[in-house]
Design a protein around this motif. Structure first.
Motif, mmCIF file in Angstrom:
data_model
loop_
_atom_site.group_PDB
_atom_site.id
_atom_site.type_symbol
_atom_site.label_atom_id
_atom_site.label_comp_id
_atom_site.label_asym_id
_atom_site.label_seq_id
_atom_site.Cartn_x
_atom_site.Cartn_y
_atom_site.Cartn_z
ATOM 1 N N VAL A 58 1.023 -1.552 -0.349
ATOM 2 C CA VAL A 58 -0.391 -0.107 -0.052
ATOM 3 C C VAL A 58 0.872 1.027 0.063
ATOM 4 N N PHE A 59 0.575 2.024 -1.051
ATOM 5 C CA PHE A 59 1.633 3.636 -1.221
ATOM 6 C C PHE A 59 -0.065 4.647 -1.066
ATOM 7 N N THR A 60 0.766 5.366 0.379
ATOM 8 C CA THR A 60 -0.595 6.282 -0.057
ATOM 9 C C THR A 60 0.034 7.851 -0.038
ATOM 10 N N ILE A 61 0.202 8.656 -1.268
ATOM 11 C CA ILE A 61 0.497 10.015 -0.900
ATOM 12 C C ILE A 61 -0.324 11.449 -0.754
ATOM 13 N N ASN A 62 -0.478 12.204 0.200
ATOM 14 C CA ASN A 62 -1.041 13.384 -0.063
ATOM 15 C C ASN A 62 0.122 14.019 -0.064
ATOM 16 N N THR A 63 -0.347 15.037 -1.691
ATOM 17 C CA THR A 63 -0.129 15.915 -2.246
ATOM 18 C C THR A 63 -0.523 18.070 -1.564
ATOM 19 N N ILE A 64 0.775 18.224 -0.775
ATOM 20 C CA ILE A 64 -0.597 19.595 -0.495
ATOM 21 C C ILE A 64 0.893 20.879 -0.643
ATOM 22 N N PRO A 65 0.170 21.021 -2.032
ATOM 23 C CA PRO A 65 1.381 22.766 -2.286
ATOM 24 C C PRO A 65 0.143 23.744 -2.076
ATOM 25 N N ALA A 66 1.081 24.284 -1.673
ATOM 26 C CA ALA A 66 0.574 25.633 -0.717
ATOM 27 C C ALA A 66 1.162 26.210 -1.137
ATOM 28 N N ASP A 88 2.954 -2.948 -9.809
ATOM 29 C CA ASP A 88 3.480 -4.128 -10.168
ATOM 30 C C ASP A 88 3.828 -5.055 -10.185
ATOM 31 N N GLY A 89 2.546 -5.107 -8.627
ATOM 32 C CA GLY A 89 2.443 -6.541 -7.509
ATOM 33 C C GLY A 89 0.999 -7.028 -8.329
ATOM 34 N N THR A 90 0.745 -8.282 -7.451
ATOM 35 C CA THR A 90 -0.826 -8.055 -7.754
ATOM 36 C C THR A 90 -1.198 -7.560 -6.483
ATOM 37 N N ASN A 91 -2.624 -7.252 -5.986
ATOM 38 C CA ASN A 91 -3.477 -6.644 -5.216
ATOM 39 C C ASN A 91 -2.694 -5.511 -4.478
ATOM 40 N N SER A 92 -2.386 -4.865 -5.141
ATOM 41 C CA SER A 92 -1.656 -3.241 -4.294
ATOM 42 C C SER A 92 -2.749 -2.513 -4.633
ATOM 43 N N VAL A 93 -2.556 -1.346 -3.367
ATOM 44 C CA VAL A 93 -3.314 -0.349 -3.772
ATOM 45 C C VAL A 93 -2.446 0.816 -3.321
ATOM 46 N N ALA A 94 -2.492 2.172 -4.728
ATOM 47 C CA ALA A 94 -2.381 3.251 -4.554
ATOM 48 C C ALA A 94 -2.957 4.306 -4.258
ATOM 49 N N CYS A 134 -5.550 -4.761 -8.213
ATOM 50 C CA CYS A 134 -4.657 -3.875 -8.009
ATOM 51 C C CYS A 134 -5.447 -2.912 -7.541
ATOM 52 N N GLU A 135 -5.637 -1.782 -6.954
ATOM 53 C CA GLU A 135 -6.561 -0.880 -6.468
ATOM 54 C C GLU A 135 -5.477 0.066 -6.845
ATOM 55 N N SER A 136 -5.903 1.595 -7.423
ATOM 56 C CA SER A 136 -6.122 3.113 -6.566
ATOM 57 C C SER A 136 -7.506 3.851 -7.044
ATOM 58 N N ASN A 137 -6.863 4.736 -5.221
ATOM 59 C CA ASN A 137 -7.506 5.740 -4.881
ATOM 60 C C ASN A 137 -6.905 6.804 -5.340
ATOM 61 N N GLU A 138 -8.260 7.530 -6.039
ATOM 62 C CA GLU A 138 -7.194 9.185 -6.805
ATOM 63 C C GLU A 138 -8.162 10.548 -6.145
ATOM 64 N N LEU A 139 -8.204 11.116 -5.217
ATOM 65 C CA LEU A 139 -8.872 12.326 -5.176
ATOM 66 C C LEU A 139 -8.057 13.621 -4.775
ATOM 67 N N TYR A 140 -8.262 14.412 -5.967
ATOM 68 C CA TYR A 140 -7.710 15.668 -5.956
ATOM 69 C C TYR A 140 -8.789 16.922 -6.232
ATOM 70 N N LYS A 141 -8.096 17.697 -4.911
ATOM 71 C CA LYS A 141 -9.197 19.400 -4.801
ATOM 72 C C LYS A 141 -8.787 20.210 -4.602
ATOM 73 N N ALA A 142 -9.597 20.982 -6.018
ATOM 74 C CA ALA A 142 -8.817 22.286 -5.361
ATOM 75 C C ALA A 142 -9.309 23.602 -4.951
ATOM 76 N N VAL A 143 -9.352 24.831 -4.087
ATOM 77 C CA VAL A 143 -9.923 25.724 -4.022
ATOM 78 C C VAL A 143 -9.235 26.682 -4.127
ATOM 79 N N LEU A 144 -9.994 27.609 -5.313
ATOM 80 C CA LEU A 144 -9.173 28.699 -5.848
ATOM 81 C C LEU A 144 -9.249 30.591 -5.444
ATOM 82 N N ASN A 145 -9.047 31.240 -4.879
ATOM 83 C CA ASN A 145 -9.262 32.795 -4.892
ATOM 84 C C ASN A 145 -8.284 33.458 -5.875
ATOM 85 N N ASP A 146 -8.826 34.836 -5.815
ATOM 86 C CA ASP A 146 -7.992 35.851 -6.447
ATOM 87 C C ASP A 146 -7.312 35.388 -7.921
#
Lengths: 436, 252
Positions: A254-262, A276-282, A309-321
C-alpha cells in the motif's frame, strides 16, 4: 574562429556546473553522466508540449539560478520550519545540502532501519542504494527529472528492513536560503517486505529573492509494505518548484501520498506510481488551496501493470484571487491487469472571477475486466448551503470557511498524523484569511 | 414584535407579494394558509433574507429594527428563525459542529460568551430529546441521508438550540407522517412562551390540530385576504379556498 551561440538552456546548464562529484562511486557518476547526456538533447519544456500547455517555465530558463550552499544558518531559522508537536526523526537539507547539526541520523546495523543522507549512503550502504537510485527516473524525455539526476547535491536516504515498523515518522525538511539558488534535493525511500514507514517531506524557504527547487522523491514499496508520504510545499512566492515523485509497488503493498501545494510562485508536480505487483493499493490525495497569483500544476500517472490492484485518486482545489490550477490525471491499465479498480476524482471550487482551473482526466485501458471511473467538477460554493448556514446566524465568512473545510476536509482527512494535519490546516487557513 | 406593512416582493422580475400586512405580537401563533402560488413561501423567504427575492415596496419592523436592512445572519442574531421547507444537505459538515458554530456566532451577536463544551453538550442533549432526534445524527453530515421526518425534526432542533423570538415554519408539515408531525408540533408547543411568537406557513389544517393558532390568515395573490380564528382553518379544510377568492374578488 566560429562563434558559438548559446541558447538559454546551454547558459542555464553551464550555471549548474562546478559541483565536484568525482568522489562518488562510478555507478552513481554514470547516472549523472547519462542525465547530462539527455539534457544536451532536451530543452526546457515549452507550452507546445501537451503536458506543459498550462505551465510556463520560460522564466526559469532565463534566470541565473546556480547551486550554492547556504551561509550563516541560524538555529532559530531552522527550528521555525519544524512541525510543532510532531515527534519524528528529522533530516534537514538547506539548498539541497545536508545540515547534520539539525538532523537525527540512524545508521547502526542493529536497528531495523537507516535514516541518513544520500551521499553518506552512497558510500556506506552502496549495496542498498545501487539497485534503486535512479531506477525509476530514467525517462529520457523529462527535462527536470534529468536536471535533478545530473546535479542533485544530496537528500534523505531511508531504508526499512523487512517486518520493521518505525516507531515514529520521519520528517525531511528541505529549506532554501539565498538568492538565485538552485536546489536539487533528492530522497530515496526503500521499504522492504512487510515494513511500514511514514515520511513527511516539507519544502520551505528561509529567505530568498528567487529560487528554483527541483526535487525528486523515489520510493520503493516492497512486498506487503505500507508507505505513507506527506508532501508539503510551502516555499515563498519567489520560488519555482518543479518536482517529481516516483513509487514502485510490489505485490500486496500500500502506498499513500498526500500532496499539499500551499505556497510558491509556481509548483509543478509529476507523480508516477507503478503498481507492479498484484493486490496492491495506491492512494493519491491532493489538496490545493491557493490565493494570490500562485500557479499549481499536478500531473499524476498511475500504471496498473499487474492484475487485482486498486488506485484511489482524489484531488480537490479551492482557488481564490488570480490563482491557477492544473490537474492532469492519467491512468494506464495494462492488458494483463484484469480486475483493476481505478478511481479518480477531481473537484474544484473557484472563488473569484480571475481564478481558473484546467482539468484533464485520461484513461487508457487495455484490459477488459476492470472497474475504472473518473469525475471532474468545477463550481462555486453552493448558494443554498451558504444561505442555510447564514440563516442559522453564521457570518458569511464563517459560512464560507465551514463549507471550505468540509470540501477540502475530505482530502485532508487522509492525513492521519494530528500535528501534520494541524500544520496543514494552518497553512490553508492562512491562504484564506482574505475570506474574513 | 413583527410588523409588516405594504410588503411587495418579486423574484426574477415576477411580482409575488403585492402589499402584504401582518402584525405579530409576543405569545401569538399565526397560521398562514392559502392556495399554491399565493406567496406563502415567498413571505417566509423574505423574512429570513433570501437574496433571490427583491423587496420593491413596504417595510418589515422587527422589535424596532428594519428587518429588511439586515443580512440573514443578523436576522438570526436578532431572533428570527426560518425552518426550511426543504432543509439543505451539507456534506462534510457534521451536524454537531454546524450547530455549535451557529450557536456561538448567534451568542456573539447577542453579546453573550461562547458556550463551554459541557454546557453546550447538556443543552444539546436536552433539545435533541425535545424532538426525539437520535444522538447518532449529531456526527452525521448536516441533513445528509436524513429521512424527511429527520430533516424537519432537525429544523425544530436547531430552532430550539438558537432560541429565537420569532419562529417562521415554512410548510414544516409537508411530507410528514402523523407521528413525525406530532413530534414537530410538540417541539414547537414546548418552545412557545409569552415572549416569543410563531408564524406557521401551511397547506393543511391538520398541523393546526397540534399547533393551535391564535390567528389564521389566508394569503391570496400576494396579500392577506382574510383573517380569522382557528375555526377559519376548519372551514377552509371543509370548503376549500374558492369561496374566499370569490368574496375577495367581489370586494375589489
Amino acid at each position: 574562429m566560429a562563434t558559438l551561440t548559446l541558447n538559454d538552456k546551454d547558459r542555464f546548464l553551464i550555471n549548474q556546473e562546478g559541483q565536484d562529484f568525482s568522489h562518488e562511486a562510478k555507478t552513481f557518476i554514470k547516472i549523472r553522466e547519462l542525465a547530462l547526456k539527455n539534457l544536451k538533447e532536451l530543452d526546457f519544456p515549452s507550452k507546445k508540449l501537451e503536458d506543459w500547455k498550462y505551465t510556463n517555465v520560460r522564466e526559469v530558463s532565463k534566470t541565473e539560478f546556480r547551486p550554492q550552499s547556504a551561509i550563516n544558518i541560524i538555529d532559530e531559522k531552522i527550528s521555525a520550519h519544524k512541525i510543532p508537536n510532531l515527534n519524528a526523526y528529522v533530516l534537514v537539507f538547506v539548498n539541497g545540502f545536508f545540515a547534520p547539526k539539525y538532523s537525527n541520523t540512524i545508521e547502526q546495523k542493529e536497528s531495523g532501519f537507516i535514516i541518513t543522507n544520500l551521499n553518506k549512503a552512497k558510500k556506506d550502504f552502496i549495496k542498498l542504494v545501487e539497485p534503486h537510485l535512479g531506477f525509476q527516473t530514467r525517462a529520457k524525455d523529462q527535462f527536470f527529472v534529468n536536471l535533478n539526476s545530473a546535479f542533485s547535491q544530496d537528500g534523505g536516504f531511508i531504508y526499512v528492513k523487512p517486518n520493521v515498523q518505525l516507531d515514529k515518522p520521519i520528517h525531511i525538511i528541505n529549506l532554501v536560503d539565498g538568492d538565485l539558488v538552485a536546489s536539487y534535493p533528492r530522497n530515496l525511500i526503500i521499504a522492504e517486505k512487510c515494513s511500514e514507514v511514514q515520511v513527511i517531506v516539507s519544502y520551505e524557504t528561509i529567505d530568498s529573492n528567487s529560487a528554483l527547487s527541483n526535487v525528486i522523491n523515489e520510493v520503493v514499496v516492497g512486498e506487503g509494505a505500507n508507505v505513507k508520504l506527506d508532501k508539503i510545499q510551502n516555499e515563498n512566492l519567489n520560488t519555482f518548484h518543479v518536482g517529481a515523485d516516483f513509487a514502485k509497488q510490489q505485490k500486496n503493498s500500500v502506498f499513500t501520498i498526500n500532496t499539499i501545494p500551499a505556497n510558491a510562485k509556481l509548483i509543478r508536480n509529476n507523480l508516477n506510481i507503478i503498481l507492479d505487483g498484484t493486490n496492491s493499493v495506491a492512494n493519491l490525495y491532493g489538496a490545493v488551496c491557493l490565493n494570490g497569483n500562485i500557479h499549481v500544476d499536478n500531473q499524476t500517472y498511475v500504471d496498473h501493470a499487474k492484475p487485482n490492484c486498486e488506485s484511489n485518486e482524489l484531488y480537490k482545489a479551492v482557488l481564490n484571487d488570480s490563482a491557477t490550477n492544473v490537474f492532469n490525471g492519467k491512468i494506464y491499465v495494462n492488458k494483463i491487469a484484469q480486475k483493476t479498480n481505478a478511481f479518480q476524482s477531481n473537484a474544484n471550487i473557484i472563488l473569484s472571477d480571475n481564478a481558473s482551473s484546467n482539468a484533464k482526466p485520461q484513461l487508457e485501458i487495455y484490459a477488459d475486466d476492470v472497474k475504472c471511473s473518473h469525475g471532474c467538477t468545477i463550481g462555486q460554493f453552493d448558494d443554498e448551503a451558504l444561505f442555510y448556514l447564514r440563516s442559522r446566524g453564521m457570518r458569511e465568512s464563517t459560512a464560507q470557511k465551514v463549507l471550505l473545510d468540509a470540501f477540502i476536509g475530505e482530502v485532508l482527512d487522509n492525513i492521519k498524523t494530528e500535528p501534520v494535519r494541524e500544520y496543514v490546516d494552518e497553512l490553508i487557513a492562512e491562504n484564506f484569511n482574505s475570506l474574513n | 414584535m413583527l410588523k409588516i406593512e405594504g410588503l411587495e416582493a418579486e423574484i426574477e422580475g415576477k411580482q409575488i407579494l403585492r402589499g402584504l400586512n401582518l402584525e405579530v405580537k409576543p405569545g401569538e401563533i399565526h397560521a398562514i394558509m392559502g392556495p399554491n402560488g399565493s406567496g406563502k413561501s415567498t413571505l417566509a423567504s423574505v423574512l429570513a433574507g433570501r437574496e433571490d427575492y427583491e423587496v420593491t415596496a413596504g417595510s418589515v419592523d422587527f422589535l424596532g429594527k428594519d428587518l429588511l436592512d439586515l443580512a440573514p445572519e443578523e436576522r438570526a442574531g436578532e431572533g428570527v428563525f426560518l425552518a426550511f421547507q426543504y432543509p439543505v444537505e451539507i456534506p462534510g459538515v457534521s451536524n454537531i459542529n454546524f450547530i455549535k458554530t451557529a450557536v456561538n456566532e448567534v451568542r456573539e451577536y447577542r453579546g453573550l460568551p461562547a458556550m463551554e463544551t459541557k454546557e453546550f453538550m447538556s443543552h444539546l442533549k436536552e433539545k435533541q430529546k425535545l424532538v426525539k432526534l437520535s444522538g447518532k445524527l449529531a456526527n452525521r453530515s448536516v441533513n445528509e441521508g436524513f429521512s424527511g421526518g429527520e430533516k424537519k425534526r432537525n429544523e425544530i432542533f436547531q430552532m430550539a438550540m438558537l432560541e429565537p423570538k420569532l419562529g417562521v415554519l415554512d410548510e414544516t408539515d409537508s411530507g410528514l407522517d402523523i407521528d413525525a408531525l406530532r413530534i414537530v408540533a410538540n417541539g414547537v408547543n414546548e418552545l412557545k412562551s409569552n415572549d416569543n411568537a410563531f408564524v406557521v406557513v401551511t397547506h393543511y389544517q391538520r398541523l393546526l390540530d397540534y399547533i393551535v393558532p391564535d390567528f389564521v390568515h389566508v394569503l391570496y395573490d400576494g396579500k392577506i385576504v382574510k383573517t380569522g380564528s382557528k375555526e377559519l382553518a376548519l372551514e377552509l379544510e371543509d370548503k376549500g379556498y374558492d369561496w374566499i377568492i370569490e368574496e375577495f374578488e367581489k370586494k375589489s
